[in-house]
Design an enzyme around this catalytic site. Sequence first.
Site, mmCIF file in Angstrom:
data_model
loop_
_atom_site.group_PDB
_atom_site.id
_atom_site.type_symbol
_atom_site.label_atom_id
_atom_site.label_comp_id
_atom_site.label_asym_id
_atom_site.label_seq_id
_atom_site.Cartn_x
_atom_site.Cartn_y
_atom_site.Cartn_z
ATOM 1 N N LYS A 126 21.935 -48.195 63.970
ATOM 2 C CA LYS A 126 22.771 -47.596 65.018
ATOM 3 C C LYS A 126 23.499 -48.716 65.723
ATOM 4 O O LYS A 126 23.011 -49.839 65.778
ATOM 5 C CB LYS A 126 21.890 -46.859 66.033
ATOM 6 N N ASP A 166 29.450 -41.228 66.755
ATOM 7 C CA ASP A 166 28.405 -40.662 67.624
ATOM 8 C C ASP A 166 29.128 -40.386 68.945
ATOM 9 O O ASP A 166 30.370 -40.233 68.944
ATOM 10 C CB ASP A 166 27.235 -41.653 67.784
HETATM 11 P P1 NDP Z 1 30.783 -36.356 71.606
HETATM 12 O O1 NDP Z 1 31.193 -37.596 72.291
HETATM 13 O O2 NDP Z 1 31.716 -35.700 70.663
HETATM 14 O O3 NDP Z 1 30.352 -35.254 72.666
HETATM 15 C C1 NDP Z 1 29.347 -35.498 73.586
HETATM 16 C C2 NDP Z 1 29.234 -34.301 74.505
HETATM 17 O O4 NDP Z 1 28.090 -34.447 75.346
HETATM 18 C C3 NDP Z 1 30.427 -34.154 75.425
HETATM 19 O O5 NDP Z 1 30.618 -32.800 75.733
HETATM 20 C C4 NDP Z 1 29.975 -34.931 76.662
HETATM 21 O O6 NDP Z 1 30.633 -34.523 77.846
HETATM 22 C C5 NDP Z 1 28.508 -34.578 76.704
HETATM 23 N N1 NDP Z 1 27.745 -35.659 77.343
HETATM 24 C C6 NDP Z 1 27.754 -36.974 77.018
HETATM 25 N N2 NDP Z 1 26.960 -37.683 77.838
HETATM 26 C C7 NDP Z 1 26.440 -36.787 78.691
HETATM 27 C C8 NDP Z 1 25.538 -36.891 79.765
HETATM 28 N N3 NDP Z 1 25.045 -38.095 80.148
HETATM 29 N N4 NDP Z 1 25.198 -35.739 80.410
HETATM 30 C C9 NDP Z 1 25.710 -34.544 80.020
HETATM 31 N N5 NDP Z 1 26.581 -34.409 79.016
HETATM 32 C C10 NDP Z 1 26.923 -35.499 78.358
HETATM 33 O O7 NDP Z 1 29.404 -36.713 70.867
HETATM 34 P P2 NDP Z 1 28.685 -35.949 69.675
HETATM 35 O O8 NDP Z 1 28.920 -34.489 69.785
HETATM 36 O O9 NDP Z 1 28.991 -36.640 68.422
HETATM 37 O O10 NDP Z 1 27.153 -36.266 69.996
HETATM 38 C C11 NDP Z 1 26.343 -35.422 70.804
HETATM 39 C C12 NDP Z 1 24.883 -35.696 70.489
HETATM 40 O O11 NDP Z 1 24.631 -35.413 69.107
HETATM 41 C C13 NDP Z 1 24.416 -37.134 70.692
HETATM 42 O O12 NDP Z 1 23.062 -37.118 71.121
HETATM 43 C C14 NDP Z 1 24.495 -37.727 69.307
HETATM 44 O O13 NDP Z 1 23.639 -38.827 69.153
HETATM 45 C C15 NDP Z 1 24.029 -36.544 68.489
HETATM 46 N N6 NDP Z 1 24.403 -36.545 67.076
HETATM 47 C C16 NDP Z 1 25.682 -36.711 66.678
HETATM 48 C C17 NDP Z 1 26.012 -36.659 65.349
HETATM 49 C C18 NDP Z 1 27.415 -36.762 64.874
HETATM 50 O O14 NDP Z 1 27.628 -36.643 63.663
HETATM 51 N N7 NDP Z 1 28.409 -36.920 65.718
HETATM 52 C C19 NDP Z 1 24.977 -36.497 64.318
HETATM 53 C C20 NDP Z 1 23.660 -36.268 64.841
HETATM 54 C C21 NDP Z 1 23.405 -36.311 66.177
HETATM 55 P P3 NDP Z 1 32.080 -35.143 78.248
HETATM 56 O O15 NDP Z 1 33.058 -34.381 77.428
HETATM 57 O O16 NDP Z 1 32.171 -34.891 79.704
HETATM 58 O O17 NDP Z 1 32.016 -36.586 77.900
HETATM 59 O O1 2IT Z 2 22.848 -39.486 64.965
HETATM 60 C C1 2IT Z 2 23.416 -39.343 63.862
HETATM 61 O O2 2IT Z 2 22.801 -38.946 62.864
HETATM 62 C C2 2IT Z 2 24.832 -39.684 63.762
HETATM 63 N N1 2IT Z 2 25.443 -40.042 64.761
HETATM 64 C C3 2IT Z 2 25.536 -39.613 62.436
HETATM 65 C C4 2IT Z 2 25.238 -40.825 61.610
HETATM 66 C C5 2IT Z 2 26.032 -40.965 60.346
HETATM 67 O O3 2IT Z 2 25.932 -42.046 59.756
HETATM 68 O O4 2IT Z 2 26.736 -40.038 59.927
#
Ligand code: NDP
Ligand code: 2IT
Length: 445
Positions: A126, A166
Amino acid sequence: MNEYAQRVLDGLRARCAHEGEFLQAAEEILHSLGPLMDSHPEYEHAGLLERFMEPERAIAFRVPWVDDAGRVQVNRGYRVQYSSAIGPYKGGLRFHPNVTLSVMKFLALEQVLKNSLTGLNMGGGKGGSDFDPKGKSDGEVMSFCQSFMAELYRHVGPDTDVPAGDIGVGAREIGYLFGQYKRLTGRFEGVLTGKGLSYGGSLVRKQATGYGLCYLLEAMMQAHGMSPRGMRAVVSGSGNVALYAAEKAQQMGMAVVAMSDSQGYVVDEAGINLAMLRQIKEAERGRISEYARRVPGSHYHEGAAGIWAVACQVALPCATQNELDARAAQRLVSGGLLALAEGANMPLTQEAVGLLQAHGVLYAPGKAANAGGVSVSGLEMSQNATHLCWAFDQVDDRLRDIMHCIFRAIDRAAADCGQPGNYALGANVAGFAKVAEAMMAQGVV
Ligand code: NDP
Ligand code: 2IT
């Protein structure tokens, strides 16, 4: 707890006392692995847990860049290359002001077990930075990404370490990072996943985490004689994971009545209008409060954590770590919660998980439930390596198969440990088994 696992945990607590998130994730995993250590005394002899709890490498670096006003800004960049036991390091990059080494290490540790569960050969890593893309111009984001890659490029490659997105890192950032890597190395290769479709990206990668989350939820509910159809659902966040979790939830016949961002949440009893929310969050990079201004009958509430007061049968936390504590879990249980699957990484505190399990709520941990994103990243790597592009349905079918396969693996592991239905335990044990076998085979490295 097994005496060996306890000793390793005590050592970690002493050495990493200031790394709260990392300790939280490590503690949860070590508690699950105790029984495995009882039946594998050779693991202690090989120092397996001590080695597993120490990342292979953690790189920290300076990221200087110049903002639109001509001022020099300095952020801190990281890449934690946690484990290459079963494949090249693989895992996302997070750009958010609360990024620390502890956050990077917890995410990398979770990623190791998650990637193992996918059945693909990917190690875990990461990275990221305390850079905040919010409020920055495209030019500033590009300048930052180019500087970040000016250091990262020497540590990554299609067979060594393959980052992705992420929080705060989406298609725009991946594009700038890829462009800079290509410029510095002169190589057009699959060094990142989540790329745009015009330069080597995979169909379904954008939807993969959210869709995969719903596929796993579906499998879990079916195994308990339930169906997601007709369920009332709450999805936190409105980023990449949340938007496509909500889309698939609606396609499966769930009513998604509330979603949030970091500032607050909206309730729309008519069901969230996702086309509108995508316009606001994806296209305009706006606030979710805007949704209530544009959609009659919906209401905005200040404060992100309040979303867990909205009664629902299915909860999908898709925002960030520790967004749901014991008090919120108690409210959800009182509101009739039947199932919760984690789209985010470690969105529940350990107390919240315990409370749900004590009340018989079906609970799917993030390392299993959100593995769809990295799974399709793995499929993107395969397509890049073979210079092929697969059709949407082909990738989506593979994703669904992988998620159902993950559910079967964690279900079996939980039952084998004598705790059927404890999917937190099942995910840790099933994910660790393959990594442990590979580490034992490769000697003390
Ligand atoms: P994004 O940046 O696309 O979206 C994040 C969302 O969460 C936004 O709506 C943001 O609000 C909100 N957010 C961020 N920080 C906070 C906080 N401190 N309190 C409340 N809301 C918060 O990120 P992702 O959707 O990619 O990621 C979301 C989660 O999913 C993370 O935990 C990530 O590690 C996990 N994840 C992501 C993957 C991926 O492929 N992208 C894969 C697996 C897991 P705002 O719009 O106001 O910033
Ligand atoms: O938390 C996760 O699994 C991710 N942010 C996606 C990682 C990836 O390599 O697609």
